[in-house]
Design an enzyme around this catalytic site. Structure first.
Site, PDB file in Angstrom:
ATOM      1  CG  ASP A 116     -77.322  82.998  31.793  1.00  0.00           C
ATOM      2  OD1 ASP A 116     -76.128  82.874  32.111  1.00  0.00           O
ATOM      3  OD2 ASP A 116     -78.232  82.294  32.261  1.00  0.00           O
ATOM      4  CD  GLU A 135     -71.563  84.094  36.280  1.00  0.00           C
ATOM      5  OE1 GLU A 135     -71.727  84.940  37.181  1.00  0.00           O
ATOM      6  OE2 GLU A 135     -72.335  83.137  36.080  1.00  0.00           O
TER       7      GLU A 135
END
Length: 525
Positions: A179, A287
């Site tokens: 992330d 992402e």
């Protein structure tokens, strides 16, 4: 546990044909039992000093069992029974036998949910909640900053989640997210340790300063670009309107074009570099975070970013705009909910047009907008990221079991909030309305977890609390984890009541914040 008793347990497992409800050994964790022909695998739960100590039990052929690292072994005919730790070698050995134990792609899953377990002990509870929900959990979701603040590694995070997957017998698929990785070194680290997706944080390639330029300054910077770029961008976007759905169209004024290019085109180019260097070779889910801006992402910004990606042959799995309103940590959405819905319709239409789903960052506790997100994200679904929720629910356990310690933790967090001033923007830092430590006692300490400002103070200070040392010893960490381990059932209850509020609204099982709070919050008092 006696090894001979474990051999007896194995033979009983092999003879009951899948009905394990009446196993005589209560220390065999039934959801973990896996049988492959005459081989047996399960997790053993032994109670020691008010805590559950877990071990892996393997019963396998002599010729293959050497894959595992065993503390104790016992031969049984042509088989070997092995008891080992829940370590990296044993997890990798299990992944060779059961592919569902490894993280996998989110592709094909309409609804995905990031859980951000910073402490490494929440995934079992979450998996029990997610069974049958039709939502893919991203169990392993950590940024480099979170790893540093918790003294963990990507390997730690993946192993903690992966062992929970095996332990709960969760075969529906899960993902691991590197992330907010910002540079090739961080991406490489996430990929090489087994993350199945990355979230590319384009902070260093997004030029926020452009938003503050006057029109003349904006013109000057835009027209200083190479002539071929200026010509291309104006020809493609200037004064053009793109009809993206029956309900939504995007128009580009001169300012829209120039701001979109100067703020975001560097991030598009960087995403292309990361895509070809890592995403394609390692078959990652991709992402992109374009929400690291000081102003909300306009429809023109979003369309420009997505269109330029498509021109380069890139369709991310998910993309995170910066939505209107404030998505501050640990509290509900701040802003006009009706305006959020109007603008979300357009962002969702853009995402559907280009073939990805929207990602909602800082998604913890945003109960006021989940129903909107769930209702409007029709074609490609949604991805919601939560972080910090597990930490705050862990503190709820501390407040319940050892209120004196919780009072002490809040005093420390309140007094040292400047430690995290550079990392977060939140009201508790600026408006001075957080509860004063001198007003908190063992009798009212539970109220901290229901107060927005107190939640933000505690949320942001997790690293400082866990890492504080005096005389080379941790001040809080060991006490904190001891209480959690001794009260895992209570922690599980708090965790799942809170996350269930999120999921019910996203899935349309409830319509309002008040409805889910009435349903779940009595269970966490």
């Amino acid at each position: 546990m006696e090894l001979k008793q474990l051999v007896t347990d194995v033979h009983e497992i092999l003879t009951v044909s899948g009905d394990y409800s009446k196993l005589t050994d209560s220390e065999v964790y039934i959801p973990s039992i896996q049988v492959d022909r005459t081989n047996v695998y399960f997790i053993l739960h032994e109670r020691q000093d008010n805590q559950v100590v877990k071990s892996l039990v393997v019963y396998e052929d002599r010729g293959t069992i050497q894959d595992f690292d065993g503390q104790e072994t016992l031969e049984d005919a042509n088989k070997v029974l092995l008891v080992g730790m829940l370590n990296e070698q044993n997890w990798h050995a299990l992944t060779k036998r059961f592919t569902w134990v490894k993280p996998t792609s989110r592709h094909g899953y309409k609804y995905t949910f990031g859980l951000g377990d910073r402490l490494g002990n929440a995934s079992n509870a979450h998996l029990r909640l997610f069974k049958g929900r039709g939502i893919m959990p991203v169990l392993s979701q950590q940024s480099i900053r979170e790893l540093l603040l918790t003294n963990r590694t990507f390997t730690d995070v993946i192993l903690d989640a992966g062992w929970s997957v095996f332990e709960e017998g969760y075969t529906d698929g899960w993902a691991a997210d590197g992330d907010h990785v910002k540079n090739p070194h961080e991406v490489d680290y996430a990929v090489k340790t087994g993350c199945s997706m990355i979230t590319l944080d384009c902070t260093e390639k997004i030029h926020n300063e452009i938003a503050d330029l006057t029109d003349d300054e904006l013109d000057a910077q835009f027209n200083a670009l190479d002539e071929d770029l200026v010509t291309y961008f104006n020809k493609t976007y200037l004064d053009k309107e793109f009809q993206i759905s029956d309900q939504a169209a995007v128009h580009f004024s001169k300012k829209d074009v120039e701001q979109s290019v100067l703020i975001f085109f560097g991030a598009v180019e960087y995403a292309e570099f990361i895509y070809h260097k890592f995403v394609v070779p390692f078959n990652l889910d991709f992402e992109i975070s374009m929400d690291e801006t000081i102003v909300p992402t306009t429809p023109a910004n979003h369309y420009f970013f997505a269109n330029e990606l498509q021109r380069k042959g890139i369709t991310p799995e998910t993309l995170a705009p910066k939505f209107y309103g404030e998505f501050q940590k640990a509290i509900d959405y701040i802003g006009d909910v009706d305006r959020f819905e109007r603008e979300y319709v357009i962002h969702e239409a853009i995402a559907e047009h280009f073939g990805y789903k929207l990602s909602i960052h800082s998604g913890s506790d945003k109960l006021s907008v989940y129903e909107i997100i769930g209702r409007l994200s029709k074609e490609h679904g949604w991805h919601v990221k939560t972080a910090g929720t597990n930490w705050l629910e862990a503190l709820r356990v501390i407040a319940h079991v050892d209120p004196k310690l919780m009072v002490e933790l809040y005093q420390f967090a309140y007094d040292n909030l400047d430690d995290v001033a550079a990392f977060y923007v939140f009201n508790a830092q600026t408006d001075g309305t957080a509860p004063k430590p001198e007003t908190i006692t063992v009798d009212n300490v539970m109220t901290l977890l229901n107060d927005d400002d107190a939640r933000q103070v505690l949320h942001t200070m997790y690293g400082s609390i866990l890492n504080l040392q005096k005389s080379y010893r941790y001040v809080y960490r060991d006490r904190f984890f001891k209480i959690l381990k001794e009260n895992q059932d209570l922690y599980d209850k708090y965790l799942n009541a809170h996350i269930a509020e999120h999921l019910d609204l996203l899935q349309g099982l409830a319509q309002t914040k008040a409805e889910v709070q009435a349903k779940y919050e009595p269970t966490i008092q």
